[in-house]
Scaffold this active site. Structure first.
Site, mmCIF file in Angstrom:
data_model
loop_
_atom_site.group_PDB
_atom_site.id
_atom_site.type_symbol
_atom_site.label_atom_id
_atom_site.label_comp_id
_atom_site.label_asym_id
_atom_site.label_seq_id
_atom_site.Cartn_x
_atom_site.Cartn_y
_atom_site.Cartn_z
ATOM 1 N N PHE A 1 0.828 -1.205 0.000
ATOM 2 C CA PHE A 1 0.000 0.000 0.000
ATOM 3 C C PHE A 1 0.862 1.256 0.000
ATOM 4 O O PHE A 1 1.910 1.297 0.644
ATOM 5 C CB PHE A 1 -0.896 0.022 1.242
ATOM 6 C CG PHE A 1 -1.904 -1.098 1.250
ATOM 7 C CD1 PHE A 1 -3.112 -0.956 0.594
ATOM 8 C CD2 PHE A 1 -1.626 -2.296 1.889
ATOM 9 C CE1 PHE A 1 -4.043 -1.988 0.581
ATOM 10 C CE2 PHE A 1 -2.549 -3.339 1.874
ATOM 11 C CZ PHE A 1 -3.762 -3.176 1.221
ATOM 12 N N GLU A 2 0.346 2.295 -0.649
ATOM 13 C CA GLU A 2 1.087 3.552 -0.739
ATOM 14 C C GLU A 2 1.371 4.167 0.634
ATOM 15 O O GLU A 2 2.275 4.960 0.800
ATOM 16 C CB GLU A 2 0.325 4.565 -1.587
ATOM 17 C CG GLU A 2 -0.992 4.999 -0.989
ATOM 18 C CD GLU A 2 -1.845 5.806 -1.975
ATOM 19 O OE1 GLU A 2 -1.440 6.912 -2.329
ATOM 20 O OE2 GLU A 2 -2.903 5.306 -2.382
#
Lengths: 330, 253, 330, 253
Positions: free
Chosen positions: D49-50
């Site tokens: 995930f970012e």
């Protein structure tokens, strides 16, 4: 990098597979702490040559690599080991005798260069070194740089701030990215896939690890694949960057490994003394490094008491009562 | 009163550190001066290392800025990126005083810690910048330890590793550096400041038993000595705290 | 920043002292996690106006600040709260009705802008957004920028790689640094002087904190000055950056705080519903925020069961059995 | 066999993910597709995930990329700087597949998630890029979820938020972007690829009960349909694993 799977191997095989003659290499640690010394000694034993080394202030590890003539080029900020050698002896001799090509940067610049490599950008800016000879004097002449596709054409570039006087800054220095072929770090804990937990200061290990094409990890404790995931806030390097994981207790010896052991002042002092004399140094190289089969062999020859002497206090992370006054080899 | 020159230098430097300072230290006497300030005159000052340790407890004297002793009970253990960013940060940099040493210094407080002789054909190679150039570039003021020798106080440096005022009052600004620069030079004979207008070094004080003339004899360039006074010798309290709290094992002293 | 001393104060006083009309502000957290909501509500209660907000994807906190008309300018990457509102409703209305000036960046660009501010450089480079309207279209016209000394003259700058094709990269985008007047973050643990320990992901809180002139910290646990120093590897923000420390349990509510509590799906869903209708939204603003004296008051009005419902599992860090299917306010 | 279009879309996307992929997910169906791949056909793939979580265990479905559920038993919990650097890094970026959604797409796979109408006078404002522009700029391939509607498959985007192939085969290179770009578009009617030479979208497959004509009717621009085949419906195994392992509470399905 290699994504998944068990990456555990032997130190001999990890070095053999990845550290080739002419390879661009960086090692982790700082002065007398967490240098991947077992790997450094293995590189010396395997007789690797013409390494291009990238260092900030790695200290002991770099001096031994330079002393053993494994390297032809060195980009560095600081060649010293604190009180043991304010300038590392073999490093000094190699530069004075022009046995090695050297390019000088500052510690922050080298760290930013690794960070740029890790981030995937060609450069990063800083205000450090404006007006100094670090910008003006190049150790690698422009022709040498142009001929070598592995080097940027320029050492450093000054740039006017393209956002006007934004932040009251008129000018910055751009430092070029470094992407070593191989980075070797020594950490306290790693798992089979290469997740790493560094305890205490990380120095620039994380950036060096992520900037490299190949990452070799040596570790004090090799853990199964769930242990480190139970406390992921404390893991700085995820396995996706790792290529080889090697279990090497005392892998940073004679430098320190926080919470595990201290540096060995006897070894480091004796090294600094021997390094001053070419004959004594070569006998050190022969007897202490080359004639040993492995790091284990080197440690065994010192005896258990030496390792007990540097054993870290659980609370403090170093050897509180270690006698550092006037260490003498016995 | 018996004291060594090293003790004198350490205490003179410690006296320059204030409670509101964040003190960047290198190895050796610079680290000891920071410890002395914290134990003697500036208990609230914060000791900080380029390797990423902020507010180290320093129960024991470290032998390098990478020593595990600096990692014990800090406020935060980070890495080099964190500490240099703190020095370059526009808000924090104003509170930081850097303590440096070097092989050569000139009248504007520029430092050489790289080579003696030609860069490409060095007579003597030193360690190189390390973090010194970064600190000298970034922070609001620096204190410099030097031995008082003619070959060290040079008209012209063989290599300019760390910026002082460069070539005059507007040297830093022209080069693009932030405000800041050398504040004091502390030698084994006396203490120097830098003139607010010319940014050139001047003699601020000489140790008991030393004369301004003796100091000038041990420098290649001439400095103003008209403002110089005798520096107070270390007090028994200062000496006791230094010896017993900071370096009881005589690792540096 | 303020170096030493006890920085503990009340939320009212911290906001009063530091968050002024027209102030440039950034808040920590991400979408529905660790937004400093108690501080956001206090800003709304104190009727502060004309804030210039810097956000990556803060989500709930930014939407409430925008909805309550505290802000006139917004530099942002993403105005959404995941499944609760893929575009935040009050944010959308404010932009469509031009009640707020907006400038678009990407998440990485906003994070780099905070990092540049924290590092003390005027810009940082990235390859993100080349060829897109993020570069071409400016929300703040050049005249507006030139008139405002607190803004860089340019939104973004493209730069040819000055190191030739080093790293096989021809061009980068430079993003200008942000130095907010004030950053407010909510963390799990802080001490009197302002050392912070964030548990779980840090998002961009560390960079936002270090980029700011003034840092206000709200925390779940306020600890004495030795507790956090016993495990410094886990502390991301040293006290030298902190100006005010406020003890606010549930200070991120209704967003989540890892290891302490989950987001409240009932509150967030109800908010997203009410936000759609101006009348209902204003009644929410009046009754839930403005008519409450403090965050404690707001929490008390919800009742203990609501807080128990979102209480985090010790092991997992979130509320494993929280019903998130179709939350309805009762 | 009974299945919803959302289930079909999720499984079609999951089938595109390989064991050696590091999968960047956004919120909603993109996250579910990554979980489905991990539970069905690519158990070795890494979810990321970012916000900084790498290799999340995802015992429970998150409702946002900032959800605490993604922080549980990861390999490393960092922050946004870490994850975007991993996407931009020359070695790791090659292994990353990004899953994105948008409000509009054009024939070169460029995406709009910012505004409908004029940027300065927007008819509809959306969330904006978030990390989408970053992912689309950096990684080696992306999979894009879209609803098959004329107003979404546009000849000309109102705002180009995230780069596909820009304006043709050499669009990315000319702009200075790394190699990469959209690999698949997955809609509620079919799946598109991008031609190796023209870099234009073409129809790769249509779902059972859907015709290529129907897909073309729901697009503003025309694409090649000559290579299109019917897409295999979800198998009972795929559906069972998706429903029971990935979203048993029907939070997204």
């Amino acid at each position: 990098m290699k994504i998944n799977g068990n990456k555990v191997t032997s130190l001999h095989d990890a070095i053999k597979a990845h550290v080739k003659d002419g390879c661009h290499l960086s090692i982790g640690g700082f002065t007398i702490n967490r240098n991947p010394m077992a790997a450094v000694y293995e590189i010396i034993r395997q007789g690797i040559r013409n390494l291009h080394l990238y260092a900030h202030s790695n200290g002991q590890g770099i001096d031994e690599l330079v002393g053993a003539k494994t390297a032809s080029c060195l980009e560095i900020a600081y060649g010293g080991t604190g009180r043991f050698a304010s300038t590392c002896i073999r490093f000094r001799k190699a530069v004075e005798k022009k046995q090695i090509k050297i390019e000088d940067y500052s510690n922050y610049q080298m760290t930013l260069r690794f960070l740029a490599g890790a981030m995937g950008v060609p450069f990063l800016p800083t205000r450090s070194s404006l007006g100094t000879d670090i910008i003006k004097k190049w150790g690698f002449p422009v022709e040498f740089r142009q001929k070598n596709s592995r080097l940027p054409d320029r050492k450093l570039v000054e740039l006017e701030n393209p956002f006007g006087a934004w932040c009251d800054i008129k000018k910055v220095v751009l430092v070029p990215a470094v992407n070593p072929d191989v980075t070797i770090i020594h950490v306290q804990k790693a798992d089979f896939r290469g997740n790493c937990r560094i305890e205490g200061l990380t120095f620039a290990d994380v950036e060096q690890a992520k900037a490299a094409k190949i990452l070799i990890i040596t570790c004090e404790d090799l853990l199964d694949d769930d242990y480190l995931k139970n406390m992921p806030d404390r893991n700085q390097i995820p396995f996706i960057h790792a290529n080889a994981v090697v279990h090497v207790p005392y892998g940073a010896y004679p430098t320190a490994c926080y919470r595990y052991y201290d540096y060995d002042p006897i070894y480091l002092k004796a090294y600094a003394e021997k390094a001053k004399d070419d004959k004594q140094y070569h006998s050190y190289l022969e007897n202490t490094i080359l004639n040993k089969k492995s790091h284990r062999d080197l440690l065994d020859s010192l005896g258990r008491e030496r390792l007990e002497m540097i054993s870290a206090d659980k609370n403090r992370g170093y050897a509180k009562n270690l006698d550092r006054r006037n260490p003498v080899e016995t | 009163m018996d004291y060594t020159l090293k003790e004198m230098m350490t205490i003179v430097a410690a006296r320059e550190i204030r409670n509101s300072d964040i003190v960047f230290c290198g190895t050796g006497i610079s680290m000891l001066a920071a410890m002395a300030a914290k134990n003697i005159n500036a208990p609230q000052s914060v000791i900080f290392f380029e390797t990423g340790a902020i507010d180290s407890r320093l129960e024991d004297l470290p032998l390098a800025v990478g020593d595990s002793r600096i990692m014990y009970q800090t406020s935060s253990n980070g890495g080099l990126l964190d500490s240099f960013a703190t020095m370059q940060n526009r808000f924090t940099r104003k509170h930081i005083v850097g303590i440096l040493g070097a092989a050569q210094i000139d009248i504007y407080g520029n430092l050489n810690s790289t080579v003696i002789g030609d860069y490409d054909e060095p007579e003597v190679r030193f360690s190189g910048s390390g973090g010194a150039c970064d600190v000298a570039s970034f922070v609001s003021r620096t204190i410099i330890f030097m031995k008082q020798e003619k070959r060290k106080f040079k008209k012209r440096l063989d290599y300019l590793t760390s910026p002082g005022y460069l070539n005059g009052p507007d040297g830093r600004e022209k080069a693009g550096l932030p405000k800041g620069g050398p504040d004091r030079v502390i030698t084994d004979m006396g203490i120097m400041g830098f003139d607010d207008h010319t940014r050139q070094m001047f003699l601020k004080g000489y140790y008991p038993g030393i004369t301004p003339e003796l100091i000038l004899e041990n420098m290649e360039f001439k400095i103003d000595t008209s403002r110089a006074k005798e520096v107070m010798a270390p007090t028994p309290d200062e000496l006791e705290l230094l010896r017993e709290k900071c370096d009881p094992l005589h690792l540096i002293l």
